[in-house]
Design a protein around this motif. Structure first.
Motif, PDB file in Angstrom:
ATOM      1  N   VAL A  34      17.759   0.104  18.358  1.00 49.42           N
ATOM      2  CA  VAL A  34      17.272   0.373  19.603  1.00 49.42           C
ATOM      3  C   VAL A  34      17.537   1.861  20.057  1.00 49.42           C
ATOM      4  CG1 VAL A  34      17.266  -1.849  20.488  1.00 49.42           C
ATOM      5  CG2 VAL A  34      19.066  -0.294  21.101  1.00 49.42           C
ATOM      6  N   GLY A  35      16.756   2.580  20.709  1.00 48.51           N
ATOM      7  CA  GLY A  35      17.046   3.930  21.192  1.00 48.51           C
ATOM      8  C   GLY A  35      16.687   4.072  22.631  1.00 48.51           C
ATOM      9  N   VAL A  36      17.534   5.107  22.995  1.00 48.05           N
ATOM     10  CA  VAL A  36      17.010   5.536  24.398  1.00 48.05           C
ATOM     11  C   VAL A  36      16.528   7.286  24.413  1.00 48.05           C
ATOM     12  CG1 VAL A  36      17.742   6.284  26.783  1.00 48.05           C
ATOM     13  CG2 VAL A  36      18.399   3.869  25.626  1.00 48.05           C
ATOM     14  N   GLY A  37      15.583   7.495  24.913  1.00 46.76           N
ATOM     15  CA  GLY A  37      15.028   9.002  24.708  1.00 46.76           C
ATOM     16  C   GLY A  37      14.712   9.532  26.071  1.00 46.76           C
ATOM     17  N   ILE A  53      18.086   8.694  21.057  1.00 46.85           N
ATOM     18  CA  ILE A  53      19.391   8.607  20.334  1.00 46.85           C
ATOM     19  C   ILE A  53      19.518   7.005  20.000  1.00 46.85           C
ATOM     20  CG2 ILE A  53      20.625   8.446  22.880  1.00 46.85           C
ATOM     21  CD1 ILE A  53      23.138   9.667  21.109  1.00 46.85           C
ATOM     22  N   TYR A  54      20.042   6.970  19.003  1.00 51.86           N
ATOM     23  CA  TYR A  54      20.325   5.171  18.494  1.00 51.86           C
ATOM     24  C   TYR A  54      21.617   4.884  18.805  1.00 51.86           C
ATOM     25  CZ  TYR A  54      15.578   5.523  16.480  1.00 51.86           C
ATOM     26  OH  TYR A  54      14.182   5.708  16.461  1.00 51.86           O
ATOM     27  N   LYS A  59      20.513  11.106  15.916  1.00 55.58           N
ATOM     28  CA  LYS A  59      19.838  11.584  17.200  1.00 55.58           C
ATOM     29  C   LYS A  59      18.428  12.317  16.493  1.00 55.58           C
ATOM     30  CE  LYS A  59      24.377  12.636  19.198  1.00 55.58           C
ATOM     31  NZ  LYS A  59      25.263  13.630  19.306  1.00 55.58           N
ATOM     32  N   ARG A  60      17.384  12.165  17.356  1.00 54.48           N
ATOM     33  CA  ARG A  60      16.183  12.730  16.634  1.00 54.48           C
ATOM     34  C   ARG A  60      15.744  13.834  17.776  1.00 54.48           C
ATOM     35  NH1 ARG A  60      14.388  10.483  11.951  1.00 54.48           N
ATOM     36  NH2 ARG A  60      16.149   9.248  11.413  1.00 54.48           N
TER      37      ARG A  60
END
Lengths: 119, 107
Positions: A34-37, A53-54, A59-60
């Protein structure tokens, strides 16, 4: 119930650094995949994905902004922070925090926060 | 980066009309395609994921189809609350990218 809320300054001067905080609840960033972006939208224009970010701190970033963006997380406080350097008036827009479940798109969005870059 | 091209950029339609919006990807993305609805001054609302799967609570008049590079969003019978801007997004590869949006207006 999953909620996300953005906080930060509403007015920033050109060349300054913007720091936005996303405070979330209803899920944990300790879950694999899961990620928050962050996604932004200039007034009257389309959406632009910025960063994500995971759990494992992977990080992407959007390559077009990569050198200006930093995304970090504080899992214990359920927060994700986005920093953007060297602000310009073209960075004016609404900035949204989003939650991305495993193998899903941005399924949950914050209400957004409007940031104006002006001297 | 994968470019997402939506068409039309805007359309006028009447209540009850069938409306179709297309989204093309510059390279194949399998079914990693989402659709969002956005009303003025509001955050986008997720409608569809995986090209054809309705998000929870989304009315069945919305449907999505396609795979690879060509996708469509169809509203079978336009309702007053459907007048909004619609965006497609690919989530196959980073950077995630959005289409330019399609504004659905009242005729």
């Amino acid at each position: 119930q999953i909620t996300l809320k953005e906080s930060g300054p509403t007015l920033v001067k050109p060349t300054q650094t913007l720091t936005l905080t996303c405070t979330f609840s209803g899920f944990s960033l300790n879950t694999d995949g899961v990620g928050v972006g962050w996604i932004r939208q200039p007034p009257g224009k389309a959406l632009e994905w910025l960063a994500l970010i995971y759990r494992n701190d992977d990080k992407r970033y959007n390559p077009s902004l990569k050198n200006r963006l930093t995304i970090t997380k504080d899992t214990s406080r359920n927060q994700v922070v986005l920093t953007m350097t060297n602000l310009d008036p073209v960075d004016t827009g609404t900035y949204y925090c989003v939650y991305r479940p495993v193998n899903r798109p941005a399924d949950y969005w914050g209400q957004g926060t409007l940031v104006t870059v002006s001297s | 980066d994968i470019q997402m091209t939506q068409s039309p950029s805007s359309l006028s339609a009447s209540v009850g009309d069938r409306v179709t919006i297309t989204c093309r990807a510059s390279q194949g993305i399998s079914s990693w395609l989402a659709w969002y609805q956005q009303k003025p001054e509001k955050a986008p609302k997720p409608l569809i994921y995986g090209a054809s799967n309705l998000q929870s609570g989304v009315p069945s008049r919305f449907s999505g189809s396609g795979s690879g590079t060509y996708f469509t969003l169809t509203i079978s019978s336009l309702q007053p609350e459907d007048f909004a801007t619609y965006y497609c997004q690919q989530y196959s590869v980073y950077p995630l990218t959005f289409g330019g949006g399609t504004r659905v207006e009242i005729k």
